[in-house]
Write a protein that holds these residues in place. Structure first.
Motif, short mmCIF file in Angstrom:
data_model
loop_
_atom_site.label_atom_id
_atom_site.label_comp_id
_atom_site.label_asym_id
_atom_site.label_seq_id
_atom_site.Cartn_x
_atom_site.Cartn_y
_atom_site.Cartn_z
N ILE A 129 -1.58 -36.79 -12.09
CA ILE A 129 -2.80 -37.66 -11.41
C ILE A 129 -2.31 -37.93 -10.03
N GLU A 130 -2.76 -37.33 -8.86
CA GLU A 130 -2.47 -37.46 -7.65
C GLU A 130 -3.46 -38.47 -6.92
N HIS A 131 -4.57 -38.58 -7.36
CA HIS A 131 -5.76 -39.31 -6.43
C HIS A 131 -6.06 -40.46 -7.65
N PHE A 132 -6.67 -41.43 -6.95
CA PHE A 132 -7.48 -42.32 -7.97
C PHE A 132 -8.42 -43.17 -7.16
N MET A 133 -9.42 -43.07 -7.32
CA MET A 133 -10.77 -43.95 -6.65
C MET A 133 -10.55 -43.67 -5.13
N GLY A 134 -10.27 -42.46 -4.68
CA GLY A 134 -9.96 -42.24 -3.21
C GLY A 134 -8.69 -42.27 -2.43
N PHE A 135 -7.73 -42.96 -3.44
CA PHE A 135 -6.50 -43.25 -3.09
C PHE A 135 -5.62 -42.23 -3.51
N THR A 136 -4.40 -42.01 -2.51
CA THR A 136 -3.22 -41.11 -3.12
C THR A 136 -2.34 -42.02 -3.69
N LEU A 137 -1.95 -41.55 -4.77
CA LEU A 137 -0.94 -42.43 -5.71
C LEU A 137 0.48 -41.99 -4.96
N PRO A 138 1.35 -43.04 -5.02
CA PRO A 138 2.75 -42.66 -4.73
C PRO A 138 3.32 -41.83 -5.78
N THR A 139 4.41 -41.17 -5.50
CA THR A 139 5.11 -40.39 -6.63
C THR A 139 5.49 -41.08 -7.66
N TRP A 140 6.29 -42.26 -7.51
CA TRP A 140 6.87 -42.99 -8.45
C TRP A 140 5.84 -43.62 -9.47
N LEU A 141 4.54 -43.85 -9.01
CA LEU A 141 3.56 -44.17 -9.75
C LEU A 141 2.72 -43.12 -10.61
N SER A 142 2.66 -42.14 -9.69
CA SER A 142 1.91 -40.97 -10.51
C SER A 142 2.42 -40.46 -11.75
N TYR A 143 3.84 -40.38 -11.99
CA TYR A 143 4.42 -40.07 -13.18
C TYR A 143 3.92 -40.84 -14.45
N PRO A 144 4.22 -42.08 -14.41
CA PRO A 144 3.96 -42.88 -15.72
C PRO A 144 2.57 -42.92 -15.87
N VAL A 145 1.60 -43.06 -14.92
CA VAL A 145 0.19 -43.06 -14.93
C VAL A 145 -0.36 -41.89 -15.73
#
Length: 382
Positions: A124-140
């Motif tokens: 997941i790279e985007h969430f509600m229009g925001f780009t997730l940082p890599t460190w958060l993208s992995y666990p999410v």
């Protein structure tokens, strides 16, 4: 933009191929399940069937999807990771259908399979229009995959329910893919989704009430894993408008069920993985609906959410109104299921059919016990 007719032909062939393979292999898998002892014996009130029925039917669905992808799909790095994770999930499912594994080891292996997918770039790279940082993208991403995997597994409680809801969910995402520009990511997503739809359609004739075989954890966890992974693969993480809302809508029914199950169990001081009889399909049965009616209602709810997801891909006032209306309708039904009056069917005296079912279960358990004793004696002699 003019769409390439070959694009649709390839998608259609992938769907038909998966359906044919799944339909043809299901009787073979049924015989295999009986041979290895992968039988679902009704020992508690959660189960709706009265006689032992083979499970592990998900193997036919798995092979239908895999063969179709190998013929019509283009396996890139992300899709390779999804397929590797799917193999891990299917092996786990087969072992669980035969041996009935504990929840914690299964959960650990599911996390491992999700990590394999994420490390291959599917996240997941985007969430509600925001780009997730890599460190958060992995666990999410790992949490999303594991949650949806178990969500589809949780709804597999009535004949044809999980297969039908999965087919509707995959079909909705397939329509979204076909509505958007058929670039490389759209083509890859469409082929995988078509294969999933076809494999489910090929299996449903054997699984619809009264079912002659269950998909078991082999099928329900595989379908959940694939739907979760594809919802964040290629096309579905490229377009911001669908990167958040569409997956949540398409998988709305299993998401609602697993969220309600976790809240219900934790509030009663139980583990979130503790099995109970409080799922949406159980509540529909307790309200007096037959299995076929409960499954039809679930199909309808999934279709409504799927329609909302499709119209959401083309933004506009009318589409937004349809989207809001669909969510309100499904939300009202969900509230009614949770807080409505439940009435269980009155207990009936043991009929000859029920006595025959009990006798069949006893014979099966005795046979399994005899086989186990024979194996122990043989082991001691050796």
């Amino acid at each position: 933009m003019v769409l390439d007719p070959n694009f649709f032909l390839k998608v259609a062939l992938a769907l038909v191929c998966a359906a044919v393979i799944s339909f043809a292999l299901t009787p073979v898998v049924k015989l295999l399940a009986k041979k290895v002892g992968a039988m679902d014996v009704p020992k508690d009130e959660r189960r709706m069937h009265k006689i032992p029925i083979p499970r592990m039917g998900g193997l036919a669905i798995f092979f239908g999807v895999i063969v179709s992808l190998l013929i019509f799909g283009k396996i890139d790095r992300e899709l390779r990771g999804i397929l590797l994770g799917a193999v891990i999930i299917v092996i786990l499912g087969v072992l669980d259908d035969i041996l009935t594994l504990r929840a914690l080891p299964k959960f650990a292996v599911q996390i491992l399979a999700a990590v394999v997918v994420v490390l291959h770039g599917c996240r997941i790279e985007h969430f509600m229009g925001f780009t997730l940082p890599t460190w958060l993208s992995y666990p999410v991403s790992v949490i999303w995959i594991v949650a949806i995997t178990n969500a589809v597994n949780f709804i597999d409680g009535l004949d044809g329910l999980a297969a039908g809801v999965s087919a509707i969910s995959a079909g909705t995402m397939l329509i979204v893919a076909l509505l958007l520009v058929p670039d490389g990511t759209a083509m890859a997503s469409a082929i995988v989704l078509a294969a999933i739809v076809g494999a489910c359609v090929g299996f449903i004739p054997y699984n619809f009430n009264p079912a002659t075989i269950f998909m078991g954890d082999t099928g329900s966890t595989f379908l959940g894993f694939m739907l979760a992974s594809i919802s964040i693969f290629g096309l579905f993480k490229t377009y911001a408008v669908i990167s958040f809302a569409v997956p949540f809508l398409v998988l709305g029914l299993p998401i609602f069920d697993i969220c309600f199950a976790v809240i219900r169990r934790v509030s009663h001081g139980q583990s979130p993985m503790h099995a109970d009889r409080g799922h949406v399909h159980h509540r529909l049965i307790d309200m007096g609906f037959s299995q076929k009616q409960a499954v039809a209602i679930s199909y309808l709810l999934s279709a409504i959410l799927g329609l909302a997801a499709v119209v959401l891909t083309d933004r506009g006032e009318v589409q937004a109104m349809i989207f809001i209306g669909a969510v309100l309708v499904v939300g009202a039904i969900g509230v009614g299921l949770i807080f409505g009056t439940h009435r269980k069917k009155p207990a009936q005296d043991d009929s000859p059919q029920k006595e025959a079912a009990k006798e069949k279960i006893s014979v099966l358990e005795a046979s399994n016990s005899s086989e186990a004793s024979a194996q122990e004696e043989s082991h001691e002699k050796n």
